[in-house]
Design a protein around this motif. Structure first.
Motif, mmCIF file in Angstrom:
data_model
loop_
_atom_site.group_PDB
_atom_site.id
_atom_site.type_symbol
_atom_site.label_atom_id
_atom_site.label_comp_id
_atom_site.label_asym_id
_atom_site.label_seq_id
_atom_site.Cartn_x
_atom_site.Cartn_y
_atom_site.Cartn_z
ATOM 1 N N PHE A 1 33.842 38.754 42.399
ATOM 2 C CA PHE A 1 33.606 40.168 42.377
ATOM 3 C C PHE A 1 34.047 41.057 41.157
ATOM 4 O O PHE A 1 33.554 42.064 40.644
ATOM 5 C CB PHE A 1 33.996 40.717 43.841
ATOM 6 N N VAL A 2 35.529 40.614 40.900
ATOM 7 C CA VAL A 2 36.073 41.184 39.687
ATOM 8 C C VAL A 2 35.158 40.831 38.289
ATOM 9 O O VAL A 2 34.920 41.930 37.484
ATOM 10 C CB VAL A 2 37.255 40.523 39.703
ATOM 11 N N GLU A 3 34.778 39.726 38.343
ATOM 12 C CA GLU A 3 33.766 39.286 37.110
ATOM 13 C C GLU A 3 32.788 40.100 37.131
ATOM 14 O O GLU A 3 32.061 40.478 35.999
ATOM 15 C CB GLU A 3 33.708 37.873 37.052
ATOM 16 N N MET A 4 32.086 40.653 38.134
ATOM 17 C CA MET A 4 30.776 41.478 38.322
ATOM 18 C C MET A 4 31.262 42.601 37.947
ATOM 19 O O MET A 4 30.320 43.629 37.397
ATOM 20 C CB MET A 4 30.383 41.620 39.772
ATOM 21 N N GLY A 5 32.445 43.226 37.897
ATOM 22 C CA GLY A 5 32.922 44.564 37.337
ATOM 23 C C GLY A 5 32.798 45.531 38.527
ATOM 24 O O GLY A 5 32.432 46.690 38.128
ATOM 25 N N ILE A 6 32.749 45.198 39.805
ATOM 26 C CA ILE A 6 32.416 46.301 40.670
ATOM 27 C C ILE A 6 33.622 46.870 41.542
ATOM 28 O O ILE A 6 33.559 47.722 42.246
ATOM 29 C CB ILE A 6 31.380 45.520 41.575
ATOM 30 N N LEU A 7 34.836 46.175 41.385
ATOM 31 C CA LEU A 7 35.964 46.545 42.127
ATOM 32 C C LEU A 7 37.046 47.327 41.257
ATOM 33 O O LEU A 7 37.189 46.987 39.798
ATOM 34 C CB LEU A 7 36.704 45.134 42.307
ATOM 35 N N ALA A 8 37.565 48.137 42.009
ATOM 36 C CA ALA A 8 38.856 48.692 41.257
ATOM 37 C C ALA A 8 40.178 48.155 41.855
ATOM 38 O O ALA A 8 40.263 47.873 42.694
ATOM 39 C CB ALA A 8 38.705 50.338 41.826
ATOM 40 N N PRO A 9 41.346 48.268 40.950
ATOM 41 C CA PRO A 9 42.567 47.881 41.110
ATOM 42 C C PRO A 9 43.075 48.644 42.409
ATOM 43 O O PRO A 9 42.821 49.819 42.357
ATOM 44 C CB PRO A 9 43.302 47.953 39.900
ATOM 45 N N LEU A 10 43.858 47.899 43.367
ATOM 46 C CA LEU A 10 44.163 48.565 44.255
ATOM 47 C C LEU A 10 45.392 49.828 44.008
ATOM 48 O O LEU A 10 45.202 50.910 44.866
ATOM 49 C CB LEU A 10 45.177 47.697 45.086
ATOM 50 N N THR A 11 45.815 49.711 42.640
ATOM 51 C CA THR A 11 46.790 50.722 42.293
ATOM 52 C C THR A 11 46.282 51.939 41.717
ATOM 53 O O THR A 11 46.770 52.978 41.469
ATOM 54 C CB THR A 11 47.829 49.983 41.479
ATOM 55 N N ASP A 12 44.521 51.748 41.753
ATOM 56 C CA ASP A 12 43.997 52.989 41.302
ATOM 57 C C ASP A 12 43.909 54.070 42.455
ATOM 58 O O ASP A 12 43.783 55.346 42.474
ATOM 59 C CB ASP A 12 42.486 52.811 41.243
#
Length: 413
Positions: A106-117
């Motif tokens: 999912f990260v490599e797909m570019g769809i997730l935000a870091p938790l610290t956002d």
């Protein structure tokens, strides 16, 4: 200009009492009859509905006065659904709750935000270190862990003689003296050629199936040592098939089995007087403890949701991180909480299975969350079958399947 027009339309329709404004809010009537806006946070999952209901109820009760409503939606084939809608704000979720090993994909797909956002590191500082590690990818924390599971040593108290040993060598000696393959009686059964079930040995010896750099380690010296060591146990553990080993244990033909909490319902139904021991309590010849894989159920945030719902998402995550949610999950669903404070609650501390999984979390390793892990199950299990069932030389087989793994990973690029 479009935004101004949309805002004017929204204000006009709200004043007319027809509709609320935006995807993140719904118009609701309060007790006094006036309209209030409620921010709805949608979380996709592919798990047990009763578990999600525990979380949903707890969070919604806590955030009712904040005007925030959490809705869990079950999606079969969640990975495929995320690939389809992970960048679709109109049709996708705000967050998802799923097994952590999908994270890299999912990260490599570019769809997730870091938790610290959305929240601070201090908001999840009480989580077990192993569960935090599970949600970290390339030195960025993407997932908030909720609960986890690991393999356990389950034994029949009516069949096991004496104390359960504390070393694997003592365990093997017990197996030698209490196993009669001719009559179908076993001391211990395990899925000896299934990678997940052999991982406690591989990790404990310092080997690896694949590392954080996505390099397969089937021919690593420590991996070879572990596979060779597991081989002598496999010879005394029936055929290693999932159904075979479970049937042997539930029919009282095996005194112990290595398995997860998913076996407990069947064991209870078979009326087995069972006990539980953490795999962390078994020491290998190298003085390391057995180190099983752990699967961590955790929550990730969609990038597009942060822009419009940051405050609501933060409040939801903080409530899910609350140790009370972990307590409710433990008491109502038999889940091992990620929050270590949850284990201080008296009733949770009385649960033998949950306490054993908590203990195992000290030596367990999260299943690799790199995308390349998806093509590793075939090569590693072919290697184990070649060694344990076909009698192929361990080093020779490892070299063969290491090449197969490297080719599979190259084909992904």
């Amino acid at each position: 200009m479009k935004k101004k027009i949309a805002l004017l339309l929204c204000i006009t329709m709200t004043a007319m009492g027809i509709i609320g404004c935006g995807n993140s809010e719904e118009s609701l009537a309060t007790k006094g009859g006036s309209a209030s806006k409620q921010s709805v946070v949608t979380i996709w999952h592919d798990g047990d509905d009763s578990i999600m209901q525990v979380i949903e109820n707890g969070v919604n009760e806590a955030l009712e006065s904040d005007g925030i409503l959490v809705k869990f939606e079950k999606k079969s084939g969640l990975t495929d659904q995320m690939k389809l809608y992970g960048n679709d704000e109109a049709n996708g979720p705000d967050m998802y709750l799923y097994a952590h090993d999908s994270l890299g994909t999912f990260v490599e797909m570019g769809i997730l935000a870091p938790l610290t956002d959305v929240i601070e590191e201090s908001d999840y500082s009480d989580m077990l270190p192993m569960t935090i590690q599970a949600g970290n990818y390339k030195n960025t924390q993407y997932l908030l862990p909720v609960y986890f599971e690991t393999l356990l040593f389950l034994y029949n108290k009516d069949l096991w003689e004496g104390e359960v040993p504390s070393t694997t060598e003592e365990l093997f000696s017990y197996m030698e003296s209490h196993t009669d393959t001719a009559s179908g009686q076993y001391a211990l059964v395990n899925q000896h050629s299934t990678a997940y079930n052999v991982a406690p040995f591989i990790n404990g010896f310092g080997g690896y199936i694949i590392n954080e750099q996505s390099v397969p380690g089937l021919n690593d010296e420590k991996t070879l040592e572990a596979i060779e060591y597991n081989k002598k146990f496999a010879a005394l553990e029936a055929d290693g098939d999932y159904n075979t080993v479970n049937t042997l244990f539930n029919e009282g033909k095996a005194a112990a089995i290595i398995g997860g909490p998913w076996l407990i319902a069947g064991i209870k139904e078979a009326k087995i007087n069972y006990g539980i021991k953490s795999l962390s309590d078994f020491t290998l010849p190298n003085q390391n403890a057995l180190s099983p894989y752990s699967g961590v159920q955790a929550i990730g945030i969609m990038k597009y949701a942060v822009e419009n719902k940051k405050e609501a998402l933060g409040k939801v995550l903080k409530e899910i991180a609350n140790p009370q949610i972990g307590i409710e999950l433990a008491l109502n669903s038999g889940c091992a909480p990620a929050n270590q404070i949850s284990y201080d609650y008296t009733e949770v501390a009385k649960d033998e299975m949950i306490v054993a999984m908590r203990r195992t979390a000290d030596t367990a390793k999260p299943m690799p969350n790199v995308p390349e892990m998806s093509v590793m199950w075939g090569p590693i299990e072919s290697l184990l079958a070649a060694v344990n069932k076909s009698g192929q030389d361990t080093k020779e087989a490892a070299s063969e399947y290491q090449k197969q793994a490297e080719t599979a990973i190259q084909d992904m690029k």
